[in-house]
Motif scaffolding. Sequence first.
Motif, mmCIF file in Angstrom:
data_model
loop_
_atom_site.group_PDB
_atom_site.id
_atom_site.type_symbol
_atom_site.label_atom_id
_atom_site.label_comp_id
_atom_site.label_asym_id
_atom_site.label_seq_id
_atom_site.Cartn_x
_atom_site.Cartn_y
_atom_site.Cartn_z
ATOM 1 N N ARG A 50 -77.245 -16.278 42.277
ATOM 2 C CA ARG A 50 -78.076 -16.652 41.142
ATOM 3 C C ARG A 50 -77.436 -17.775 40.311
ATOM 4 N N SER A 51 -76.118 -17.801 40.292
ATOM 5 C CA SER A 51 -75.408 -18.840 39.532
ATOM 6 C C SER A 51 -75.579 -20.224 40.152
ATOM 7 N N GLY A 52 -76.222 -20.263 41.329
ATOM 8 C CA GLY A 52 -76.400 -21.548 41.990
ATOM 9 C C GLY A 52 -75.283 -21.856 42.970
ATOM 10 N N VAL A 53 -74.357 -20.947 43.138
ATOM 11 C CA VAL A 53 -73.238 -21.158 44.060
ATOM 12 C C VAL A 53 -73.654 -20.726 45.464
ATOM 13 N N TRP A 54 -73.258 -21.534 46.480
ATOM 14 C CA TRP A 54 -73.579 -21.187 47.870
ATOM 15 C C TRP A 54 -72.363 -20.521 48.517
ATOM 16 N N PHE A 55 -72.619 -19.558 49.343
ATOM 17 C CA PHE A 55 -71.573 -18.967 50.183
ATOM 18 C C PHE A 55 -72.030 -19.017 51.632
ATOM 19 N N PHE A 56 -71.102 -19.282 52.526
ATOM 20 C CA PHE A 56 -71.405 -19.160 53.964
ATOM 21 C C PHE A 56 -70.088 -19.110 54.725
ATOM 22 N N THR A 57 -70.209 -18.892 56.018
ATOM 23 C CA THR A 57 -69.027 -18.867 56.871
ATOM 24 C C THR A 57 -69.134 -20.017 57.863
ATOM 25 N N PRO A 90 -53.968 -31.186 51.066
ATOM 26 C CA PRO A 90 -54.927 -32.278 50.897
ATOM 27 C C PRO A 90 -56.342 -31.874 51.335
ATOM 28 N N THR A 91 -57.289 -32.667 50.899
ATOM 29 C CA THR A 91 -58.672 -32.511 51.326
ATOM 30 C C THR A 91 -58.774 -32.789 52.827
ATOM 31 N N VAL A 92 -59.556 -31.965 53.531
ATOM 32 C CA VAL A 92 -59.707 -32.164 54.979
ATOM 33 C C VAL A 92 -61.180 -32.043 55.376
ATOM 34 N N TRP A 93 -61.472 -32.554 56.569
ATOM 35 C CA TRP A 93 -62.789 -32.351 57.177
ATOM 36 C C TRP A 93 -62.662 -31.260 58.226
ATOM 37 N N VAL A 94 -63.659 -30.368 58.291
ATOM 38 C CA VAL A 94 -63.682 -29.292 59.279
ATOM 39 C C VAL A 94 -65.031 -29.334 59.988
ATOM 40 N N GLU A 95 -64.983 -29.134 61.310
ATOM 41 C CA GLU A 95 -66.243 -29.082 62.052
ATOM 42 C C GLU A 95 -66.516 -27.636 62.438
ATOM 43 N N GLY A 96 -67.722 -27.148 62.205
ATOM 44 C CA GLY A 96 -68.039 -25.760 62.563
ATOM 45 C C GLY A 96 -69.520 -25.472 62.431
ATOM 46 N N VAL A 118 -63.502 -19.046 68.168
ATOM 47 C CA VAL A 118 -62.424 -18.076 68.008
ATOM 48 C C VAL A 118 -62.099 -17.717 66.561
ATOM 49 N N ALA A 119 -62.590 -18.491 65.589
ATOM 50 C CA ALA A 119 -62.166 -18.189 64.215
ATOM 51 C C ALA A 119 -63.297 -18.437 63.242
#
Lengths: 406, 74
Positions: A49-56, A34-40, A61-62
């Motif tokens: 360039r395609s407009g897609v964002w990436f991040f960590t 299921p869809t979840v919320w994550v705090e970080g 610890v993770a």
Amino acid sequence: MNLELPLEQPAKAQRPFTVQEVVAGARQYLEQLPTVWVEGEISGFRVYRSGVWFFTLKDRVAQLSCVVFRREAERMRSQPEDGLKVYAQGHLSVNAQRGQMQFVVDRLIPTSQGGFHAIRLEQARAALEKDGLLAPERKRALPCFPRCIGVVTSPDGAAWSDVVAVVRRRWPGCELVLVGARVQGDEAPREIRRALALAQRFEGLDVLIVGRGGGSKEDLRAFNDEGVARAVAASRVPVISAVGHEVDVTLTDLVADVRAATPSAAAEKAVPDRAEVLRQLASLGLHLGRSAGRRVETAGARLSRAALRMGAAVEHRVVVASHFVATAAGRMTASCEARAATHRGRLERLGTALEALSPLAVLARGYAVAREESGRVLRRTADFPPGARFRLHVSDGEVRARAEGP
Amino acid sequence: MTSKPSLQAELDRLEEIVRALEADELDLDRALGLFEEGIARLRGAREHLAAAELRLRQLRDAAGGGAEVVDLDR
């Protein structure tokens, strides 16, 4: 949740899986979650360039690789920066090319905007508003004289006994139907929704009370559940919310037709006060009986019969009225005064109108009614053969008369 | 539930009677009849209020997806 891994390899497999098959299987498996919320905290943010964002997203610890696809990225107000602490809503998946697990994000909210619950609450409220469920014109009026009242609450809580006590005192001629549900704890939202659904399947209800006795802010959580609020909004019959908390207004309060601060207050709104209604009826009866009875005495056999009946009724009403006037006066609340005014107005109007319209009043205006001994009204000349005896009723009595001819 | 008219129905009928009398097209017999009925309706409304003790019941799931009510003792 029962997830089946789509990668079971039969014992007698003819060949190993391809890499593509394993990655696709893992992806299929993760995407069932299921869809979840994550705090970080955001780090390594970059835009392709395609407009897609990436991040960590990371904590102490993770870390979790995240992607925001173009459609979602365009909806977001601004690009996040590294170091920003966020709540991210999304689901797990696998990036096929790299064979790497990733979190596909569709919402990002900086934690600086408030606590997680406050944010979710605001989002739920906005969703209800968008669907028009908070509109004032949706609010329905409560029935004046309910015969059957449903109460969605805990069978063991104070709310139920409070409602019973108030209704027994004010409006005992009705029926209270408990629809039990736990009102706190993780199961509460589901149980309240189930109880509301059950109540919809019961034909006899005139109005529903949904609520619980007082509690801490945390205890009211179930009544801030969006699903509960939607179930309240969908009710066939008007709903009074009674979430015992003066200060906090819950989503359930917002969608309910009427909000009461406590279960007792909800019960007072649900039913009129019998003593008050009786008092109004008594005064109307007295009024009608007096004016009608005085004239009716002299107006023929049929009317005397009515007068006798009214006399008895009036006497009884007077006794009842004086009793209730004495005991009820102290108990009237502001809200029941308002309700009383409505009833009183209606009843007085009826009484005055009935009096004014009484056919007996016609006699007072100078008309007379001719009747046979049997009481039949004589209307035509043919009803008066010469020598016929009849009675002539006028405003203050009757006279015997005889027809002399046409 | 019961065949007796509700309090609401009694009051609605009273209003109907008033309207009928206001129309002023009734003959005397009919008007007298309505006047008497008005008195009877008043009494009906009173009897409604005098009636009965609060009834407590509980709603439960019934077999077949329906709902059933059972009496509560108290």
